[in-house]
Design an enzyme around this catalytic site. Structure first.
Site, mmCIF file in Angstrom:
data_model
loop_
_atom_site.group_PDB
_atom_site.id
_atom_site.type_symbol
_atom_site.label_atom_id
_atom_site.label_comp_id
_atom_site.label_asym_id
_atom_site.label_seq_id
_atom_site.Cartn_x
_atom_site.Cartn_y
_atom_site.Cartn_z
ATOM 1 N N SER A 144 42.093 -18.429 -8.052
ATOM 2 C CA SER A 144 41.230 -19.201 -7.166
ATOM 3 C C SER A 144 39.768 -18.838 -7.412
ATOM 4 O O SER A 144 39.292 -17.792 -6.964
ATOM 5 C CB SER A 144 41.599 -18.925 -5.702
ATOM 6 N N LEU A 145 39.050 -19.710 -8.108
ATOM 7 C CA LEU A 145 37.622 -19.482 -8.365
ATOM 8 C C LEU A 145 36.773 -20.010 -7.212
ATOM 9 O O LEU A 145 35.956 -19.298 -6.642
ATOM 10 C CB LEU A 145 37.205 -20.157 -9.672
ATOM 11 N N HIS A 146 36.894 -21.306 -6.931
ATOM 12 C CA HIS A 146 36.198 -21.970 -5.817
ATOM 13 C C HIS A 146 34.683 -22.026 -5.973
ATOM 14 O O HIS A 146 34.006 -22.613 -5.117
ATOM 15 C CB HIS A 146 36.551 -21.327 -4.478
ATOM 16 N N SER A 157 49.482 -17.391 -6.912
ATOM 17 C CA SER A 157 48.068 -17.682 -6.718
ATOM 18 C C SER A 157 47.334 -16.431 -6.243
ATOM 19 O O SER A 157 47.805 -15.738 -5.344
ATOM 20 C CB SER A 157 47.900 -18.806 -5.688
ATOM 21 N N GLY A 180 48.288 -14.784 2.693
ATOM 22 C CA GLY A 180 48.178 -13.497 2.016
ATOM 23 C C GLY A 180 47.745 -13.575 0.564
ATOM 24 O O GLY A 180 47.728 -14.633 -0.063
ATOM 25 N N GLU A 181 47.395 -12.408 0.029
ATOM 26 C CA GLU A 181 47.018 -12.216 -1.370
ATOM 27 C C GLU A 181 48.194 -11.558 -2.089
ATOM 28 O O GLU A 181 48.450 -10.360 -1.917
ATOM 29 C CB GLU A 181 45.762 -11.338 -1.457
ATOM 30 N N GLU A 217 53.966 -18.250 8.317
ATOM 31 C CA GLU A 217 54.280 -19.656 8.110
ATOM 32 C C GLU A 217 54.665 -19.893 6.655
ATOM 33 O O GLU A 217 54.128 -19.260 5.752
ATOM 34 C CB GLU A 217 53.091 -20.541 8.496
ATOM 35 N N CYS A 254 38.469 -15.479 2.998
ATOM 36 C CA CYS A 254 37.797 -16.671 2.475
ATOM 37 C C CYS A 254 37.318 -17.520 3.659
ATOM 38 O O CYS A 254 38.077 -17.769 4.601
ATOM 39 C CB CYS A 254 38.737 -17.475 1.592
ATOM 40 N N CYS A 271 56.221 -23.310 -0.370
ATOM 41 C CA CYS A 271 54.976 -22.538 -0.348
ATOM 42 C C CYS A 271 55.245 -21.310 0.506
ATOM 43 O O CYS A 271 55.427 -21.433 1.725
ATOM 44 C CB CYS A 271 53.836 -23.375 0.219
ATOM 45 N N ASN A 309 40.903 -28.921 2.906
ATOM 46 C CA ASN A 309 41.744 -29.272 4.047
ATOM 47 C C ASN A 309 41.137 -28.661 5.299
ATOM 48 O O ASN A 309 41.013 -27.435 5.394
ATOM 49 C CB ASN A 309 43.166 -28.760 3.832
ATOM 50 N N CYS A 368 39.347 -20.749 4.776
ATOM 51 C CA CYS A 368 40.805 -20.614 4.870
ATOM 52 C C CYS A 368 41.212 -20.108 6.248
ATOM 53 O O CYS A 368 40.701 -19.085 6.728
ATOM 54 C CB CYS A 368 41.298 -19.656 3.790
ATOM 55 N N CYS A 383 45.843 -12.187 6.007
ATOM 56 C CA CYS A 383 45.241 -11.986 4.691
ATOM 57 C C CYS A 383 43.932 -11.213 4.843
ATOM 58 O O CYS A 383 43.127 -11.529 5.723
ATOM 59 C CB CYS A 383 44.974 -13.327 4.008
ATOM 60 N N CYS A 396 47.213 -26.581 1.919
ATOM 61 C CA CYS A 396 46.572 -25.393 1.360
ATOM 62 C C CYS A 396 45.394 -24.960 2.222
ATOM 63 O O CYS A 396 44.516 -25.758 2.552
ATOM 64 C CB CYS A 396 46.103 -25.708 -0.060
#
Length: 351
Positions: free
Chosen positions: A214-216, A191, A161-162, A94, A118, A107, A290, A121, A114, A333
């Protein structure tokens, strides 16, 4: 068949196209024509390149251009459009087009699925298949550009993906976006959730792109709860590598932080986060969660989000809240997915 001819044309540089065409006995100026059709005219098949003779087009009809198939297009009320794209091997990815009055952002995905898993996600919950090739990433940009009928100005590698696990293809794609599509490297954001050694490896390329980490979470324990792979890469080591990146590139970092209600959104978390990033040449991008169907997280209230932001600002940490786009159509996201379609629903094209 030459080595280039065996590869999709999309993703090849002007010089590579010229080398291929002259090896076939064509004049060098043909490269300029093919390059234009490939990168600015939404070329799907060599049969469409009418400046070449019909005989030539028929002789090279089997040369792949490298375009995917749009399986589904999902518009949102805010103008955001999500595209489900079918790849040659039947996999799907996507991508999202995000328009404003002055810019059109895409995007893009860098992998099919991935492996980072996470917990909040959708992509991480859909499993991992493979890295995307250069032409498969570029195709996402050209698809959005053609559909909107306007030039893409910004790219964010924040889809499936990473990106740093696909570093070689990522680097080549950035070059093609810049040199062939005319998109400034400063308008490209990469990212990453953090992969040991890959941030420093990216720095060696000396790109002018923006790196978003991305810390989160403000500490290792909470980060491992949200990002299982963080167990192999402590937050202290990640931030140390980020510091090396800043020193090598001179580029400011962005730290991404998804806000999850009653998980990582308290004032104490904000103060700890401020302490973690103090001294960095950086900016914190707060992302209200989200929702996805297979995760039991919730978005904090607007008041809680603003309180978190205010704590950071009181600590003199540059921060902002990301505007959510396309959330109702699962285009925002963390909402993109790898989808498995019944075999009969996808028939690869020849191009």
């Amino acid at each position: 068949m030459s080595a280039l001819q065996a590869l999709p044309l999309l993703g090849q540089s002007y010089d590579e196209l010229e080398l291929w065409l002259t090896s076939l006995g064509e004049p060098a100026y043909r490269a300029r024509q093919l390059h234009q059709w490939l990168y600015t005219r939404n070329l799907q098949s060599l049969q469409e390149v009418t400046v070449f003779s019909k005989r030539w087009r028929e002789a090279h009809a089997d040369v792949p251009v490298g375009r995917s198939k749009v399986l589904l297009k999902t518009p949102s009320r805010d103008g955001t459009v999500k595209y489900l794209l079918g790849l040659k091997d039947g996999e799907t990815i996507e991508a999202v087009g995000i328009p404003t009055a002055k810019r059109l952002s895409v995007c893009v995905s860098s992998q099919v699925g991935c492996p980072m898993a996470c917990t909040f996600c959708a992509t991480g919950k859909s499993g991992f298949a493979r890295n995307l090739e250069v032409h498969e990433i570029l195709d996402q940009v050209l698809t959005v550009q053609a559909d909107f009928g306007r030039r893409v100005t910004h790219i964010v590698f924040m889809g499936m993906g990473e990106p740093l696990l696909n570093l070689k293809n990522l680097y080549t794609t950035v070059l093609r976006l810049n040199q062939d599509l005319g998109i400034s490297q400063r308008n490209i954001t990469i990212s990453t959730v953090g992969v040991k050694g890959r941030i420093q490896a990216l720095a060696q390329y000396k790109l002018q792109t923006t790196l978003a980490v991305s810390l989160h979470a403000p500490n290792q324990q909470l980060r491992c709860q949200l990002i299982p792979t963080a167990a192999f890469y402590p937050i202290e080591a990640l931030l140390a590598e980020c510091q090396v990146y800043v020193e090598l590139t001179g580029r400011r970092l962005t730290f991404e932080y998804t806000l999850l209600k009653n998980i990582n959104d308290q004032q104490a978390h904000a103060r700890e986060l401020a302490h973690r990033v103090r001294g960095f040449q950086s900016h914190i991008n707060l992302i209200p969660y989200n929702p996805i169907s297979d995760a039991d997280y919730q978005r904090p209230s607007p008041r809680q989000i603003q309180t978190f932001l205010q704590v950071l600002e009181n600590q003199r940490i540059p921060a902002s809240v990301r505007q959510t786009r396309g959330v109702e159509e699962s285009s925002a996201c963390g909402q993109l997915r790898r989808q498995t379609l019944p075999e009969q629903e996808f028939v690869p094209e020849c191009s």
